[in-house]
Design an enzyme around this catalytic site. Structure first.
Site, mmCIF file in Angstrom:
data_model
loop_
_atom_site.group_PDB
_atom_site.id
_atom_site.type_symbol
_atom_site.label_atom_id
_atom_site.label_comp_id
_atom_site.label_asym_id
_atom_site.label_seq_id
_atom_site.Cartn_x
_atom_site.Cartn_y
_atom_site.Cartn_z
ATOM 1 N N THR A 129 0.702 -8.135 0.126
ATOM 2 C CA THR A 129 -0.511 -8.094 0.704
ATOM 3 C C THR A 129 -1.465 -9.399 0.901
ATOM 4 O O THR A 129 -1.733 -9.544 1.816
ATOM 5 C CB THR A 129 -1.254 -6.873 0.414
ATOM 6 N N TRP A 172 6.503 -2.559 -5.538
ATOM 7 C CA TRP A 172 6.181 -2.818 -4.087
ATOM 8 C C TRP A 172 7.559 -3.051 -3.219
ATOM 9 O O TRP A 172 7.792 -2.859 -2.114
ATOM 10 C CB TRP A 172 5.141 -3.678 -3.702
ATOM 11 N N ASN A 196 5.959 1.860 -3.521
ATOM 12 C CA ASN A 196 4.800 1.833 -3.081
ATOM 13 C C ASN A 196 4.580 2.213 -1.320
ATOM 14 O O ASN A 196 5.200 1.481 -0.656
ATOM 15 C CB ASN A 196 3.797 0.812 -3.301
ATOM 16 N N GLU A 197 4.033 3.251 -1.146
ATOM 17 C CA GLU A 197 3.771 3.607 0.228
ATOM 18 C C GLU A 197 5.252 3.585 1.043
ATOM 19 O O GLU A 197 5.063 3.376 2.285
ATOM 20 C CB GLU A 197 2.793 2.660 0.977
ATOM 21 N N GLU A 232 -4.219 5.364 -5.387
ATOM 22 C CA GLU A 232 -4.824 4.221 -4.681
ATOM 23 C C GLU A 232 -5.833 4.646 -3.627
ATOM 24 O O GLU A 232 -5.484 5.395 -2.874
ATOM 25 C CB GLU A 232 -3.643 3.302 -3.966
ATOM 26 N N ARG A 235 -10.534 3.404 5.014
ATOM 27 C CA ARG A 235 -9.764 4.473 5.570
ATOM 28 C C ARG A 235 -9.862 5.438 4.661
ATOM 29 O O ARG A 235 -10.202 5.534 3.311
ATOM 30 C CB ARG A 235 -8.435 3.913 5.683
#
Ligand code: NAG
Ligand code: NAG
Ligand code: NAG
Ligand code: NAG
Ligand code: NAG
Ligand code: NAG
Length: 664
Positions: free
Chosen positions: A90, A132, A178-179, A255, A377
Site C-alpha cells: 500500500t 500481506w 490479508n484481503e 481492519e 468506505r
C-alpha cells in the site's frame, strides 16, 4: 383488548418522554453481552510506520506514548503488524524475516522494534501478525501461497517463534492472507503447525476480508471451525451477517477506519467504535493505520490515528482519533464485558456500556451526524441526529453507583473550536439515574474508572519541508534498523550492507536484496525502487555511487520527479537515468524503461563502482558519469514534480553509496 392496552401504554410512554427526555436502562440483571477484546492500531499493510523510526528522541518516544502508554493518549489495547513479505503492500514494502529459503533474520524492518516499544508501555497489549505478501520462494516462484501450504505455515510460524526467541514477544493472534483468498487446508495446517511448536496459545483470525465466504466454510466444516478463533472482517460498515452470529465465534472489525485524520475522520472513528458493537456485535476494532508515518503523497496519506511524517523536523500532530480512542480505551480493558443494554439513541447516535463484572461501569455515548462521520468506505446511508436530553437508569449491579466520572469531546464544525477528551465534574447519580443534554457531534464517557488522563508532552518543533540539501553515505547507522533513514522502498528491499572484504571507500553501502519476484499483494513494478524527499521537488540534482552485482544483465538507476508509489508504482513516471552491466545507458521518463529520451554506450560493467549524477532544471535534464557530462535532453511528458529515487532494472542485488540531493 391487548392492542388497545398497548396503545395506552405507548401514549403514556410518549408523554413521559415529551416532558423529561428519552429514557435508557443500563442493567446486567438478565445477563451480559459479549466479551470486549479491545481497540487497536495496525502498523504495516504496508510500511505505514516507515518514517516513525527516523524521528530523533525525545519526539519518537513522545509519539509512542500518545499511541500506547496507558492512561495517557490512545492507550491502545491491540497492536497489529504486518509480517513483512518483501512486496508492496500500500505505502511501501516491508522486509521479510526470510528473504531466501535458507535465510532467517529477526531484526529487519521496524515492526519488531514497534512491538517491543508498545509492550514496554503496556505489557498487556495484544499482539497480532498478518501477512500481506510472501517472498517468492514460499510459492516456488508462483504468485500463490497455498500450493505448498506446509512451507507457508512454516514461514509464518517461524515469525512467531522468532518474535519470542529474539524479542521476548508473545504473539497472541495470527492471520491468514490479508484481503486475499484463504484456503481451509492451509488454515488447518497452520493450526497444526502452531500446536506442533507448542504455540497452542496463539489464536487464528480468519480471514481478514469479508464476512463471507469464511463464515460459510466455518459453519460447514467442524475441523475448520475448531482452527479459527476469530472471524475478522474488514470495513464492515458496522454490520455483520446472521451466519457470522450463528458461528458463536468472536467477531472483529480486524481492519477499519482508513480515513483522512481530520475531524470527519475522528467522527468516523467515534461512530464505528460504538456502532461496530451496537449494530454488528464486533468486540474489537483495529484502525488502518496506527500512525500516518509515510510520505503524504503516497496512497491514503494521513489515514492514521495521528500524524508523524516529518522525522527531519521532529514535527508530529496528535489528531482527534487519538482522543476519540481514549474515550473507550482508558475506561475499559480487554476481558471486560458489554452489557446487553446497548443501542441507538432515539434522536440519533448510540451508546454502549461495559463492565469488569466487579462493579465497574463504563458508558460511551456518541452523537455523530452523518456528514461529520463519513468513513472512506463503505458508503454511509443517510441518517438524522438532533440535540436530545437522555436519562440513563442504573439497575442490577450498578444500582448503588453514586457518581460517574465524566469526559467529553465536541467536534465543533461551526466555530472550529473543538474540545477533545475534556474532564468535567463527575455526574452525581440521584434516584439511580442521571440525565445529560446531548448536542450533535459529541462523545461522552461516563465511568466508575478514575485513572484516565489527558496526557501531554511539550509541543513538538514546527513543521518543515524535507531538507533541500541531503546526503547519506550509509556509514553512520542506527544498529536497531536495517534501512537507511527516509528511503521508502516501493518495490524491493534496500538494506544496509557491510562489505568486509572491501578495503576501499565502499565498505558501508545500501543494498537492494530481493532477487525474486515476491508473492505480491498489489502489482509491484518489475524493477525495484526506493523513493526519498519532497514530492514537490522540480529542479534537482541527484548524485549516487552505484555498483551493479549481476554481470551482463544487471542494471541500476537514479531518478527524480518520480510521481507514483504504492500500488501504482508500476506506472511511475519521472526521469530515470539507467546504467547497465552490458555497457549501455539510457534515460527514460518511466520506471518501465520504455519511453526513452536518450540512450548510448557508456562503458560500465558489473562489480565496479560508478558515480551517476542526474540534473533537472526547468525543461531540460542532463546526466554525468564519474563527473563527466554524458547526456543532455529536453523533457517530454515528464511529471512537473516528484520524489528522488534509486533502484534496479530487475529483482537483483545492487549497491548504492554516497547518495546526495541538491534541490532548488
Ligand atoms: C495488566 O493486566 C493485569 C491483569 O489484568 C493488571 O493487573 C495490570 O494492571 C495490567 N497492567 C497494565 C499496565 O495495564
Ligand atoms: C473498579 O475497578 C477498580 C480497579 O480499577 C477496583 O479497585 C474497584 O473495586 C472496582 N469496582 C468499583 C465498583 O469501583
Ligand atoms: C433539554 O432539557 C432542557 C431543560 O432541562 C430544555 O431547556 C431543552 O430544551 C431540552 N432539550 C431538548 C432537545 O429537548
Ligand atoms: C566487496 O568488495 C570486494 C573488493 O572491493 C569486491 O570485489 C566484491 O565484489 C564486493 N562484494 C560485494 C558483495 O559487494
Ligand atoms: C564516498 O564515500 C566514501 C566513504 O564511504 C568517501 O571516502 C568518499 O570520499 C565519498 N566520495 C565522494 C565523491 O563523496
Ligand atoms: C525550476 O526551474 C525553472 C527554470 O529555471 C523555473 O522556471 C521554475 O520556477 C523552477 N521551479 C522551482 C520550484 O524552483
Amino acid at each position: 383488548m391487548m392492542l388497545s392496552s398497548l396503545v395506552v401504554v405507548y401514549v403514556m410512554f410518549m408523554c413521559f418522554h415529551f416532558s423529561l427526555g428519552d429514557n435508557y436502562v443500563l442493567d446486567d440483571k438478565s445477563g451480559l453481552g459479549r466479551t470486549f477484546d479491545g481497540i487497536g492500531g495496525l502498523s504495516g499493510g504496508g510500511a505505514t510506520s516507515r518514517l516513525l523510526v527516523n524521528y530523533a528522541e525525545p519526539y519518537r518516544s513522545q509519539i509512542l506514548d500518545y499511541l500506547f502508554k496507558p492512561n495517557f493518549g490512545a492507550s491502545l489495547h491491540i497492536l497489529k503488524v504486518e509480517i513483512g513479505g518483501d512486496a508492496q503492500t500500500t505505502d511501501g514494502t516491508e522486509p521479510s524475516h526470510m528473504h531466501y529459503e535458507n535465510d532467517e533474520n529477526y531484526f529487519r524492518g521496524y515492526e519488531w522494534w514497534l512491538m517491543r516499544e508498545a509492550k514496554k508501555r503496556n505489557p498487556n497489549i495484544t499482539l497480532i501478525g498478518l501477512p500481506w505478501a510472501f517472498p517468492g520462494w514460499v510459492g516456488h516462484g508462483k504468485n500463490w501461497p497455498y500450493d505448498f501450504p506446509d512451507i507457508t505455515a512454516y514461514y509464518v510460524v517461524s515469525w512467531v517463534i522468532g518474535a519470542k526467541q529474539y524479542h521476548n514477544l508473545d504473539i497472541d493472534y495470527i492471520g491468514i492472507w490479508n484481503e486475499r483468498n484463504f484456503d481451509g487446508k492451509y488454515i488447518k495446517l497452520l493450526r497444526y503447525t502452531l500446536d506442533k511448536y507448542g504455540l497452542d496459545k496463539v489464536k487464528i483470525i480468519a480471514s481478514d476480508n469479508l464476512w463471507e465466504p469464511i463464515t460459510f466454510y466455518v459453519l460447514q466444516d467442524g475441523e475448520l471451525s475448531d482452527a479459527v478463533d476469530v472471524l475478522g472482517a474488514h470495513y464492515p460498515g458496522t454490520t455483520t451477517v446472521i451466519d457470522a452470529l450463528k458461528t458463536e465465534k468472536k467477531l472483529w472489525s480486524s481492519e477499519d477506519y482508513s480515513t483522512f485524520n481530520d475531524e470527519v475522520g475522528g467522527g468516523c472513528w467515534a461512530r464505528i467504535l460504538n456502532q461496530n458493537y451496537v449494530n454488528g456485535r464486533m468486540t474489537a476494532t483495529i484502525s488502518w493505520n496506527l500512525v500516518a508515518s509515510y510520505y503524504e503523497s503516497l496512497p491514503f496519506g494521513r489515514d492514521g490515528l495521528m500524524t508523524a511524517e516529518e522525522p527531519w523536523s521532529g514535527n508530529y500532530v496528535v489528531e482527534s482519533p487519538i482522543w476519540i480512542t481514549a474515550h473507550t480505551t482508558q475506561f475499559t480493558q480487554p476481558g471486560w464485558t458489554y452489557l446487553q443494554t446497548v443501542g441507538h439513541l432515539k434522536n440519533g447516535g448510540s451508546y454502549v456500556a461495559l463492565t469488569d463484572r466487579n462493579g465497574n461501569l463504563t458508558v460511551v455515548i456518541e452523537t455523530m451526524t452523518h456528514d461529520h462521520s463519513v468513513c472512506i468506505r463503505p458508503p454511509l446511508l443517510p441518517f438524522e441526529v438532533t440535540p436530545q436530553n437522555v436519562t440513563f437508569y442504573l439497575k442490577g449491579s450498578f444500582a448503588s453507583v453514586s457518581q460517574l466520572q465524566l469526559w467529553k469531546s465536541r467536534f465543533d464544525f461551526k466555530t472550529k473550536k473543538p474540545v477533545f477528551f475534556q474532564k468535567l465534574d463527575p455526574v452525581k447519580i440521584s434516584d439511580g439515574s442521571f440525565t445529560l443534554s446531548l448536542d450533535v457531534d459529541e462523545v461522552y464517557t461516563l465511568s466508575t474508572i478514575t485513572t484516565a488522563q489527558r496526557g501531554a508532552h511539550p509541543d513538538p518543533p514546527p513543521s518543515a519541508p524535507f531538507p533541500k540539501l541531503y546526503k547519506d553515505d550509509f556509514n553512520v547507522r542506527n544498529p536497531q534498523f536495517t534501512e537507511a533513514p527516509d528511503f521508502a522502498d516501493q518495490t524491493g528491499v534496500f538494506e544496509y550492507f557491510i562489505n568486509l572484504t572491501d578495503p576501499g571507500p565502499h565498505v558501508f553501502t545500501l543494498r537492494q536484496v530481493v532477487t525474486q519476484r515476491p508473492i505480491t499483494w498489489v502489482t509491484d513494478a518489475d524493477q525495484t525502487i526506493s523513493v526519498i524527499g519532497d514530492y514537490s521537488w522540480q529542479n534537482i540534482t541527484v548524485t549516487c555511487d552505484v555498483f551493479i552485482e549481476t554481470a551482463k544483465t544487471g542494471g541500476v538507476f537514479i531518478a527524480a520527479r518520480v510521481d507514483k508509489g504504492g500500488g501504482n508504482v508500476r506506472n511511475s513516471k519521472g526521469i530515470f537515468f539507467w546504467v547497465f552491466a552490458d555497457g549501455t545507458y539510457k534515460v527514460t521518463s518511466d520506471i518501465k524503461g520504455e519511453t526513452v529520451l536518450v540512450k548510448g554506450k557508456s562503458g560500465p560493467s558489473s562489480d565496479i563502482w560508478y558515480t551517476l549524477s542526474l540534473t533537472i532544471k526547468g525543461d531540460s535534464t542532463s546526466g554525468m558519469l564519474n563527473g563527466s557530462p554524458l547526456w543532455k535532453s529536453g523533457m517530454v511528458s515528464v511529471p512537473k514534480n516528484g520524489w528522488a529515487a534509486v533502484g534496479t532494472s530487475s529483482f537483483e542485488l545492487a549497491q548504492f553509496d554516497n547518495f546526495s540531493i541538491e534541490a532548488e
